[in-house]
Design a protein around this motif. Structure first.
Motif, mmCIF file in Angstrom:
data_model
loop_
_atom_site.group_PDB
_atom_site.id
_atom_site.type_symbol
_atom_site.label_atom_id
_atom_site.label_comp_id
_atom_site.label_asym_id
_atom_site.label_seq_id
_atom_site.Cartn_x
_atom_site.Cartn_y
_atom_site.Cartn_z
ATOM 1 N N THR A 16 0.828 -1.204 0.000
ATOM 2 C CA THR A 16 0.000 0.000 0.000
ATOM 3 C C THR A 16 0.863 1.254 0.000
ATOM 4 N N LEU A 17 1.880 1.284 0.828
ATOM 5 C CA LEU A 17 2.760 2.450 0.884
ATOM 6 C C LEU A 17 3.506 2.639 -0.431
ATOM 7 N N ALA A 18 3.909 1.538 -1.044
ATOM 8 C CA ALA A 18 4.634 1.624 -2.308
ATOM 9 C C ALA A 18 3.767 2.217 -3.408
ATOM 10 N N ALA A 19 2.480 1.913 -3.391
ATOM 11 C CA ALA A 19 1.579 2.435 -4.410
ATOM 12 C C ALA A 19 1.529 3.958 -4.367
ATOM 13 N N GLY A 20 1.472 4.527 -3.166
ATOM 14 C CA GLY A 20 1.477 5.977 -3.043
ATOM 15 C C GLY A 20 2.821 6.569 -3.416
ATOM 16 N N LEU A 21 3.875 5.890 -3.005
ATOM 17 C CA LEU A 21 5.234 6.367 -3.291
ATOM 18 C C LEU A 21 5.474 6.482 -4.793
ATOM 19 N N ARG A 22 5.013 5.501 -5.545
ATOM 20 C CA ARG A 22 5.216 5.516 -6.998
ATOM 21 C C ARG A 22 4.555 6.723 -7.661
ATOM 22 N N ARG A 23 3.492 7.215 -7.055
ATOM 23 C CA ARG A 23 2.787 8.365 -7.608
ATOM 24 C C ARG A 23 3.313 9.687 -7.076
ATOM 25 N N GLY A 24 4.381 9.611 -6.300
ATOM 26 C CA GLY A 24 5.020 10.826 -5.825
ATOM 27 C C GLY A 24 4.540 11.321 -4.477
ATOM 28 N N TYR A 25 3.673 10.563 -3.808
ATOM 29 C CA TYR A 25 3.162 10.987 -2.508
ATOM 30 C C TYR A 25 4.136 10.650 -1.374
ATOM 31 N N ALA A 26 4.105 11.444 -0.324
ATOM 32 C CA ALA A 26 4.625 11.014 0.963
ATOM 33 C C ALA A 26 3.507 10.191 1.578
ATOM 34 N N ALA A 27 3.744 8.901 1.784
ATOM 35 C CA ALA A 27 2.670 7.976 2.170
ATOM 36 C C ALA A 27 2.875 7.469 3.591
ATOM 37 N N ALA A 28 1.755 7.270 4.300
ATOM 38 C CA ALA A 28 1.818 6.802 5.681
ATOM 39 C C ALA A 28 0.746 5.761 5.942
ATOM 40 N N MET A 29 1.030 4.901 6.915
ATOM 41 C CA MET A 29 0.075 3.886 7.331
ATOM 42 C C MET A 29 0.434 3.441 8.735
ATOM 43 N N SER A 30 -0.581 3.116 9.545
ATOM 44 C CA SER A 30 -0.340 2.653 10.914
ATOM 45 C C SER A 30 -0.894 1.248 11.101
ATOM 46 N N ASP A 31 -0.587 0.671 12.253
ATOM 47 C CA ASP A 31 -1.161 -0.638 12.608
ATOM 48 C C ASP A 31 -2.376 -0.479 13.521
ATOM 49 N N LEU A 32 -2.861 0.771 13.662
ATOM 50 C CA LEU A 32 -4.014 1.105 14.499
ATOM 51 C C LEU A 32 -3.823 0.712 15.957
ATOM 52 N N GLY A 33 -2.582 0.539 16.348
ATOM 53 C CA GLY A 33 -2.294 0.326 17.766
ATOM 54 C C GLY A 33 -2.206 -1.107 18.226
ATOM 55 N N HIS A 34 -2.191 -2.057 17.291
ATOM 56 C CA HIS A 34 -2.080 -3.462 17.681
ATOM 57 C C HIS A 34 -1.594 -4.286 16.504
ATOM 58 N N GLU A 35 -1.254 -5.526 16.777
ATOM 59 C CA GLU A 35 -0.853 -6.457 15.734
ATOM 60 C C GLU A 35 -1.885 -7.562 15.615
ATOM 61 N N GLY A 36 -2.018 -8.117 14.412
ATOM 62 C CA GLY A 36 -2.917 -9.247 14.211
ATOM 63 C C GLY A 36 -4.240 -8.853 13.604
#
Length: 410
Positions: A94-114
């Protein structure tokens, strides 16, 4: 001298190096990694600065997120991305998709794993993080990283997410109208408790007695009957139902005249199919609790009408409402337990506030889309929410310039 000073103050801050971001001071947030990553031509991935961080707005919070910043060719914009289901993960794809379009891209784990709601058991603050706080904390911190690295703030900021990510999108529009200029909310789980209740409603209907269980082999037959009944209602018989909400198909039309067979439904299966189409109601009062699935969703009925209860829905009851990992969906009483469910949710998970005027008044743009055949989140939830927004804000002309809803065939 005063003119000289004002000009100096108007200049953008000096940009930081990628590795220098490791020392960036942020409120209750620590940078855990800041490193330059070389371009990978095989993945069509440009060189970028990868920043990882952890936000702890409460003692029980641990919100991990990443920001990927193009080393060259930044388009001046910021894109935040959402998750799905109860998922706690950061997707490199997901982050790579934004990066390819020139965006500074971010994503979180919403505070947990799984992928389950097990994290919420005994951790109410983590449930708040998942509900709405993690997305906001990530957004504020990620924008600060962008500003520090490039020496200027993003000229435009966007959120993109589907399902739970769509729910987060709507939470952002409702709770934090200053965070984003544009929001795309796909198939949003607006009524998180309603979806959970629907999953139990359908599971109980499917397994109240096994005579009512509809095997997956019958789904194409039911789907074909719906299409035959309603395809031409929009003026074109093209294999697409324009508006299933206006489709008058009744499963009783397929009721077996004699013995059970692959081309018909038993009377018990007719009752199950009617329950799947909903709505979910209080058996005692008849009050509508949540909408059912649309006609034309039949090919996905195994999601909620399969051999087991839909886990994404049942997890709300296991880990939030009853706090019992061994909770049995068969014990849920729609006459008495709905109030307990809403109390346990406590406004943390449902994104149903129709007053998005602060977001729209500042020029925010909100696109909400939903597929009619969605077998996990009833598309009527989106339709009804849009109607409440129109009622609250004064009609379609009041929101047309900033809020659009699109319904998709699938």
């Amino acid at each position: 001298m005063r003119v000289f000073l004002s000009l100096v103050c108007a200049l953008p801050a000096a940009a930081a190096t990628c590795e220098g971001l490791a020392g960036l001071a942020l409120p209750h947030t620590s940078i855990t990694m800041a490193q330059a990553v070389a371009a990978e031509s095989s993945k069509d991935l440009p060189a970028f600065c990868r920043v990882a961080a952890t936000a702890r707005p409460t003692a029980d919070s641990e919100i991990k997120f990443e920001v990927w910043l193009p080393l060259a060719g930044w388009n001046g914009k910021f894109e935040a991305n959402g998750n799905g289901g109860w998922s706690g993960s950061i997707s490199a794809t997901t982050l790579a998709a934004g990066l390819r379009r020139g965006y500074a891209a971010a994503m979180s784990d919403l505070g947990h794993e799984g992928g389950s709601a097990g994290f919420a058991l005994g951790h109410p603050e983590k449930l708040v993080d998942f509900g709405y706080r993690a997305a906001h904390e990530m957004t504020v911190a990620a924008k600060a990283v962008v500003n520090s690295y490039y020496g200027q703030a993003p000229k435009l900021s966007y959120w993109s997410g589907c399902s739970a990510g769509g729910r987060s999108a709507m939470m952002e529009a409702q709770r934090y109208p200053e965070d984003f200029d544009g929001i795309v909310a796909g198939a949003p789980g607006l009524n998180w408790t309603g979806r959970a209740l629907l999953s139990v409603w359908i599971a109980q209907a499917s397994h109240r007695n096994e005579a009512g269980y509809i095997p997956q082999s019958k789904y194409p037959m039911i789907h074909a009957a719906v299409l035959e009944k309603c395809d031409a209602a929009d003026g074109a018989k093209d294999g697409v139902i324009e508006d299933p909400a206006r489709c008058g198909f009744d499963p009783k039309e397929l009721e077996c005249k004699g013995a059970d067979g692959p081309a018909c439904l038993t009377s018990a299966q007719v009752a199950t199919a009617r329950a799947i189409y909903g709505p979910v109601t209080n058996p005692r009062t008849g009050d509508v609790i949540a909408p059912g699935l649309s006609r034309w969703s039949e090919m996905g009925w195994a999601t909620m009408g399969g051999p087991q209860v839909f886990n994404l829905g049942a997890d709300l009851f296991r880990f939030v409402v009853y706090q019992d990992a061994n909770w049995d969906y068969r014990t849920f009483n729609f006459d008495s337990d709905v109030a307990r469910t809403l109390k346990a949710e406590g406004g943390m998970l449902n994104a149903m506030n129709p007053d998005v005027s602060p977001f729209l008044k500042r020029g925010g743009k909100l696109i909400q889309y939903h597929g009619w055949a969605d077998p996990q989140i009833a598309p009527s939830t989106s339709v009804e929410y849009y109607k409440t927004v129109l009622d609250t804000l004064g009609g379609v002309e009041k929101v047309r310039s900033g809020y659009r809803q699109t319904k998709l065939p699938a």
